[in-house]
Write an enzyme that holds these catalytic residues in place. Sequence first.
Site, short mmCIF file in Angstrom:
data_model
loop_
_atom_site.label_atom_id
_atom_site.label_comp_id
_atom_site.label_asym_id
_atom_site.label_seq_id
_atom_site.Cartn_x
_atom_site.Cartn_y
_atom_site.Cartn_z
CB SER A 100 -0.97 -0.05 1.20
OG SER A 100 -1.95 0.95 1.10
CG ASP A 117 -6.72 -1.76 -3.80
OD1 ASP A 117 -7.48 -1.35 -2.89
OD2 ASP A 117 -5.49 -1.67 -3.76
CG HIS A 149 -5.79 -2.31 -0.10
ND1 HIS A 149 -5.06 -1.62 -1.04
CD2 HIS A 149 -5.26 -1.96 1.12
CE1 HIS A 149 -4.14 -0.88 -0.43
NE2 HIS A 149 -4.25 -1.06 0.87
#
Length: 432
Positions: free
Chosen positions: A232, A347, A377
């Site tokens: 991320s 995501d 995600h």
Amino acid sequence: MTKPEFVVEPAEPSLDTTLRIRVRGLPAGSEAVLEAVQPDPMARPWKSSATFVADAAGELDLSAVAPVTGYPGVDPMGLVWSMTRGRKPRGAERDRRLLPPAELTLVLDAADPDGDGRLGARTVVHRHRWPAGVQRATVSSHGLVGTMFWRADDGPRPGVVLLGGSEGGLHELDAALLAARGFAVLALAYFGRRGLPRGLVSIPLEYFRDAITFLTARRCVQAGGVGVLGASRGGEAALLAACVDERVRAAVSVVGSAVMTQGIPALDHLDTILAAGEPSWTLRGQALPFVPQRVTDRMREQIVAREAVDLALAYDDGLADADQLAAAAIPLHRTSAAVLVATAGDDRMWPCGRLSTVPTTRGSGAWEHLDYPDAGHLVAAPPYGPSTELVTGGPGVRFATGGSPAANAAARADLWPRIAGFFTEHLPGRPA
């Protein structure tokens, strides 16, 4: 008649190890219910169950047969990733040990064809979060906040800096498991801890240089360069670190970004965080450009309705501005590091596919892109944990993360060994 029994291999696995779960001694062709229970360190029970049909020999092999009911398809770890969280029992206390083993209990229940009773079996598997032979040391010098993990056997190992996402780290579980695969790993926090900025705002890229300097000076680390792994926002940071420090030989960005994105100040509400318009990164004291975010009308509707918010929508305007996008692109042409980018097609935290594949001049090193089109995600964690929770908490809201339990579990299982293999190929020295 032989009583049924479990056969589970290996007997003392690491948490990221695939289990072969078998049952033998069942009546041929009989139905059997298998239940899995695994408390987490907070003493909350995670449970799953599935129904199987024994073969002609009275055996079940979860690596070869799909359940009649339960998780979909043939999957040796389906009983694990399909677990859902239950209510913490009254009086249960959290396990305060550091990275305690995960105690997986497997229970069998089947009809007894020779009477009115039931056939049963039970076994417990201790799945190690902190594998044997791995050493740990806290890091609080040189302005750094982190934890080192390495194997205490002969010879230096390839070094890796491990970065967390929008929580800032520390991912000690990931670091311990990666160290068991033969790497010397520095799990590094870069905000949100004592001695560090409160939020992801104006983080100096020199901090990552300092971390690399610290790591390369350790005797347990092989000379000649290191790897950086981030997920991320940590994936964004990993690519930036590769561009500002030539000692980075391999960089892995998992559901990350190849453009610099807006900072996350330590505020209580999503509106005020996005309206702040703060930079995430600085270099030589200067703020670096970023792609901004804003609360869209659809996000506002989700907030009012108390639905899980699709934070990915906040990037629509920024990604539509070609000039802004070009200015915020990470200068990957400056690195000779090998780069692995992993993206997830569903995501909903941010559009990692678009953010990671913006048109940019790449460096001279190898480039690999893995895409998991049905995943969301939450694919960066080590494999073989529960993947059924698809909503996570946020500042005054809940966030949708995307994907499905099965797709996310499959992505984790595929990606984790690929990351280790990528570092093995591109870093000096060889894990053993």
